[in-house]
Motif scaffolding. Structure first.
Motif, PDB file in Angstrom:
ATOM      1  N   GLU A 162     -38.793 -26.001  58.019  1.00 50.37           N
ATOM      2  CA  GLU A 162     -38.874 -27.220  57.403  1.00 50.37           C
ATOM      3  C   GLU A 162     -39.790 -28.245  58.396  1.00 50.37           C
ATOM      4  O   GLU A 162     -40.649 -28.816  57.731  1.00 50.37           O
ATOM      5  N   GLU A 163     -39.505 -28.443  59.648  1.00 50.52           N
ATOM      6  CA  GLU A 163     -39.966 -29.165  60.391  1.00 50.52           C
ATOM      7  C   GLU A 163     -41.479 -28.720  60.664  1.00 50.52           C
ATOM      8  O   GLU A 163     -42.516 -29.525  60.648  1.00 50.52           O
ATOM      9  N   GLY A 164     -41.529 -27.500  60.678  1.00 54.17           N
ATOM     10  CA  GLY A 164     -43.042 -26.770  60.769  1.00 54.17           C
ATOM     11  C   GLY A 164     -43.795 -27.021  59.806  1.00 54.17           C
ATOM     12  O   GLY A 164     -45.176 -27.337  59.769  1.00 54.17           O
ATOM     13  N   GLN A 217     -49.999 -30.007  63.830  1.00 56.04           N
ATOM     14  CA  GLN A 217     -50.432 -28.726  63.145  1.00 56.04           C
ATOM     15  C   GLN A 217     -49.364 -28.373  62.387  1.00 56.04           C
ATOM     16  O   GLN A 217     -48.152 -28.556  62.758  1.00 56.04           O
ATOM     17  N   ILE A 218     -49.524 -27.669  61.157  1.00 58.40           N
ATOM     18  CA  ILE A 218     -48.452 -27.303  60.357  1.00 58.40           C
ATOM     19  C   ILE A 218     -48.474 -25.706  60.612  1.00 58.40           C
ATOM     20  O   ILE A 218     -49.259 -24.757  60.705  1.00 58.40           O
ATOM     21  N   PHE A 219     -47.097 -25.357  60.590  1.00 53.48           N
ATOM     22  CA  PHE A 219     -46.659 -23.989  60.736  1.00 53.48           C
ATOM     23  C   PHE A 219     -45.921 -23.424  59.438  1.00 53.48           C
ATOM     24  O   PHE A 219     -44.800 -23.944  59.163  1.00 53.48           O
ATOM     25  N   TYR A 225     -45.054 -18.648  68.769  1.00 54.99           N
ATOM     26  CA  TYR A 225     -46.451 -18.944  68.905  1.00 54.99           C
ATOM     27  C   TYR A 225     -46.842 -19.365  70.319  1.00 54.99           C
ATOM     28  O   TYR A 225     -46.045 -19.931  71.005  1.00 54.99           O
ATOM     29  N   LYS A 226     -47.967 -19.038  70.667  1.00 52.60           N
ATOM     30  CA  LYS A 226     -48.801 -19.238  71.972  1.00 52.60           C
ATOM     31  C   LYS A 226     -49.894 -20.231  71.759  1.00 52.60           C
ATOM     32  O   LYS A 226     -50.689 -20.035  70.810  1.00 52.60           O
ATOM     33  N   ILE A 227     -49.935 -21.492  72.402  1.00 46.66           N
ATOM     34  CA  ILE A 227     -50.931 -22.601  72.383  1.00 46.66           C
ATOM     35  C   ILE A 227     -51.625 -22.616  73.522  1.00 46.66           C
ATOM     36  O   ILE A 227     -51.192 -22.667  74.643  1.00 46.66           O
TER      37      ILE A 227
END
Length: 245
Positions: A162-164, A217-219, A225-227
């Protein structure tokens, strides 16, 4: 603990009377690896990072012990002028247990700054000195909220889906200006096989004098994930991971 050499030096080391190296890797003969040896390093700002201080000379070391003296540069103002000097910061003993012409000690740097490293014999007379520079590594922080100064209110690495979907703020900072006209952000998602595959990639144009920047950024999917963040010359600033659950 992660550290990085700010410049890779691809060269061989000529053997003179005495030599002093700051390195992350050396072999059983006390030869530093050129790819992991430099006078400038970046360290973790929270945990610090350890390196090896390696001393070599052309003859066997006869002293039963050597001394490492570490002085840190201080900057003061006197009569309107900036004055730099070194003051005692730390010292260590290096015991010599084998007959050889080199000695090394593991040393943890926890503060950024300019240091003078000195090796002295058992009589405490200096054999060799070298100035080195330690800087903090760039940082990436994640938050789902920012304050009025556009700084993360909280730091976390695990977010709900939800946060993503609402958007996660990715905040990038360094202790010196980025000196780059853009930042490239590459986000990869871990597959079921454990391989990281490209999820998205974006380029943000910035002021070269900035030391920090952020984007949202929306997930849309759960996963790890790797940033990775790069400057416009493809120099990597930082790599970090987050998880959406």
């Amino acid at each position: 603990m992660i550290l990085c050499c700010s410049t890779f030096c691809f060269f061989t080391f000529p053997l003179t009377a005495q030599q002093l190296f700051l390195t992350a890797k050396y072999d059983h003969n006390g030869i530093p690896d050129p790819k992991f040896t430099s006078n400038e390093w970046k360290i973790d700002a929270i945990e610090g990072s350890f390196l090896y201080i390696l001393f070599r000379q052309d003859k066997e070391i006869k002293d039963p012990k050597l001394y490492l003296f570490v002085d840190k540069q201080i900057i003061t103002e006197k009569d309107g002028e900036i004055v730099t000097s070194f003051e005692e910061y730390d010292n260590k003993k290096i015991y010599i247990h084998k007959k050889r012409n080199w000695a090394a000690i593991q040393y943890t740097f926890s503060q950024a700054g300019v240091y003078k490293l000195s090796i002295a014999g058992a009589d405490k007379k200096t054999l060799i000195s070298k100035e080195i520079k330690i800087r903090y590594k760039s940082k990436i922080l994640f938050s789902n909220d920012l304050n009025e100064q556009k700084y993360p209110v909280s730091h976390q690495k695990i977010f709900t889906l939800e946060e993503g979907k609402k958007g996660i703020h990715i905040f990038i900072k360094d202790e010196i200006p980025f000196d780059s006209e853009s930042l490239k952000v590459v986000i990869e998602k871990q597959s079921q096989e454990g391989e990281y595959l490209k999820y998205t990639e974006e380029i943000f144009f910035i002021d070269k004098q900035l030391r920090f920047s952020f984007f949202e950024q929306i997930f849309e999917l759960k996963g790890k994930y790797k940033i990775s963040v790069f400057k416009d010359n493809e120099e990597i600033l930082a790599v970090v991971f987050l998880q959406v659950v």
